[in-house]
Design a protein around this motif. Structure first.
Motif, short mmCIF file in Angstrom:
data_model
loop_
_atom_site.label_atom_id
_atom_site.label_comp_id
_atom_site.label_asym_id
_atom_site.label_seq_id
_atom_site.Cartn_x
_atom_site.Cartn_y
_atom_site.Cartn_z
N THR A 127 0.85 -1.18 0.00
CA THR A 127 0.00 0.00 0.00
C THR A 127 0.89 1.23 0.00
O THR A 127 1.56 1.53 0.98
CB THR A 127 -0.92 0.02 1.23
OG1 THR A 127 -1.79 -1.11 1.19
CG2 THR A 127 -1.75 1.29 1.26
N SER A 128 0.90 1.95 -1.10
CA SER A 128 1.75 3.14 -1.17
C SER A 128 0.97 4.36 -0.70
O SER A 128 -0.26 4.39 -0.73
CB SER A 128 2.24 3.36 -2.60
OG SER A 128 1.18 3.80 -3.41
N ILE A 129 1.71 5.35 -0.26
CA ILE A 129 1.09 6.60 0.15
C ILE A 129 0.36 7.23 -1.03
O ILE A 129 -0.72 7.80 -0.88
CB ILE A 129 2.16 7.54 0.74
CG1 ILE A 129 2.71 6.93 2.03
CG2 ILE A 129 1.59 8.92 1.01
CD1 ILE A 129 3.98 7.56 2.54
N ASP A 130 0.93 7.07 -2.20
CA ASP A 130 0.26 7.57 -3.40
C ASP A 130 -1.09 6.87 -3.60
O ASP A 130 -2.05 7.51 -4.05
CB ASP A 130 1.16 7.36 -4.63
CG ASP A 130 2.32 8.36 -4.68
OD1 ASP A 130 2.24 9.38 -3.96
OD2 ASP A 130 3.28 8.14 -5.42
N ASP A 131 -1.14 5.59 -3.30
CA ASP A 131 -2.43 4.88 -3.39
C ASP A 131 -3.46 5.52 -2.47
O ASP A 131 -4.61 5.73 -2.86
CB ASP A 131 -2.26 3.41 -2.99
CG ASP A 131 -1.56 2.59 -4.05
OD1 ASP A 131 -1.54 3.03 -5.21
OD2 ASP A 131 -1.04 1.51 -3.71
N ILE A 132 -3.03 5.78 -1.25
CA ILE A 132 -3.96 6.32 -0.26
C ILE A 132 -4.48 7.69 -0.67
O ILE A 132 -5.68 7.95 -0.61
CB ILE A 132 -3.28 6.40 1.13
CG1 ILE A 132 -2.91 4.99 1.62
CG2 ILE A 132 -4.19 7.08 2.15
CD1 ILE A 132 -2.02 4.98 2.85
N ILE A 133 -3.59 8.55 -1.10
CA ILE A 133 -4.05 9.91 -1.43
C ILE A 133 -4.76 9.95 -2.78
O ILE A 133 -5.59 10.81 -3.01
CB ILE A 133 -2.87 10.91 -1.40
CG1 ILE A 133 -1.85 10.61 -2.49
CG2 ILE A 133 -2.22 10.94 -0.05
CD1 ILE A 133 -0.69 11.59 -2.50
N ALA A 134 -4.47 8.99 -3.65
CA ALA A 134 -5.14 8.98 -4.96
C ALA A 134 -6.62 8.65 -4.81
O ALA A 134 -7.44 9.13 -5.58
CB ALA A 134 -4.46 7.97 -5.88
N THR A 135 -6.96 7.84 -3.82
CA THR A 135 -8.35 7.41 -3.66
C THR A 135 -9.08 8.21 -2.57
O THR A 135 -10.18 7.86 -2.18
CB THR A 135 -8.40 5.92 -3.31
OG1 THR A 135 -7.47 5.65 -2.28
CG2 THR A 135 -8.05 5.08 -4.52
#
Lengths: 196, 196
Positions: free
Chosen positions: A27-35
């Motif tokens: 789980t990347s930080i980019d994943d979290i903020i993208a969604t």
DNA sequence: TCAAAAACATACTATTCGGTATGTTTTTGA
DNA sequence: TCAAAAACATACCGAATAGTATGTTTTTGA
């Protein structure tokens, strides 16, 4: 809840969801903020780094849920042994947030992170200690109520039962069907009967 | 064994070791080649990509080991129930290649990869099917020998016992001590006695 | 009201990683 | 023996990722 607190909660909720499905490292930080509508700046304002966020997920999301799901029903049950079984049945069959293919959030994280990160281990240990103790106390209470043989070792049974739960969750992930859950529950029921 | 085959085996052995400790996704190809004398060119000569190598680790390293560790002793045992217990005790306490803090290679990979990769799931299912079937057959044989009650459902017990093993390995990873293994084994023994 | 602090936004960076391009060396078999 | 194939070596690339630098906006409280 203030706006800042809401942002933080949004991050933690989405992070929990993604970690449950894909694991912590995937789980990347980019994943979290993208969604979410959270930006990277907001993320790193609320959390020093990814590790601190992961620990917050464990301590502020998972631990609470586990406590409310376990301690409350087990503490007050008239038939503790039955209450443990019901809890297992709920977790495996009824709980709408847990899915067969994704297993158990706590066991997943233990599997992934325990050998890699001491802080994660500590945080996860608290949750598992809660569960082990709740079950042990329930068995002990069942003994006092005369519902379980006096010779039964509560601690050993708690470890045995908790292990079984973690293991069947893993088998569920592998096979993706609740047939195995059903078989496990039948065997668990038989096992509990053998303790009476 | 030819030199090329030796190179391939070197890769698989080191990959298995690192995957066991760190997980599949956290094991980079650079990690594998850095700790062997294999270069990246050689790696990608032997394996199309990382996924194919991972599958080879499961199919060529883990499956064999599991088969030899399980099927052989269980098939010929005079007391099948006891043989299952001995197998568990060996895996948890005696086996020199398995370590408490790193858990069980198969269960680790299931936990990590089952939801993410269908091919991994299939390969891992073969191993778990082996284990489940071996235990189920042993219970069935114990029933025929009159060592286990006729009412016992072999398949359910196999699932129950296999779950317990996976789960206790996970608890071991968390706590890092074999106290939990010992408690689990005691409970397992009691459980088996309840089947007689 | 308004300045200071809190909260958030954007652009960028260093590193890691799986994989490729393009070689060179070693082995094989006629 | 010697050319072809197998096996291996090295340099490189694009994407992904955790984290930072440097802003701007929003909130707070005197």
């Amino acid at each position: 809840m203030g706006k800042a607190a809401a942002t933080r909660l949004t991050i933690l909720q989405k992070a929990f969801e993604l970690i449950y499905i894909n694991g912590y490292q995937s789980t990347s930080i980019d994943d979290i903020i993208a969604t979410t509508k959270v930006t990277k700046g907001a993320f790193f304002y609320h959390f020093k780094n990814k590790e601190e966020m992961g620990l917050a997920v464990i301590n502020e999301m998972m631990e609470q849920t586990m406590g409310k799901m376990l301690l409350e029903p087990l503490l007050s049950s008239e038939n503790p042994l039955n209450a443990i079984y019901e809890m297992m049945e709920y977790l495996l069959i009824q709980d709408p947030y847990l899915q067969i293919k994704y297993g158990c959030p706590t066991n997943n994280l233990i599997q992934e992170m325990a050998p890699l990160n001491e802080k994660f281990s500590e945080a996860l240990s608290k949750i598992m200690n809660q569960m082990l103790l709740a079950i042990e106390n329930a068995i002990e209470r069942a003994k006092n109520l005369g519902l379980v043989k006096a010779a039964v070792n509560s601690k050993e049974v708690a470890i045995f039962v908790t292990s079984g739960y973690g293991g069947i969750r893993n088998l569920g992930k592998l096979y993706g069907t609740n047939d195995y859950y059903q078989a496990y529950l039948k065997a668990l029921k038989s096992y509990f009967e053998s303790l009476e």
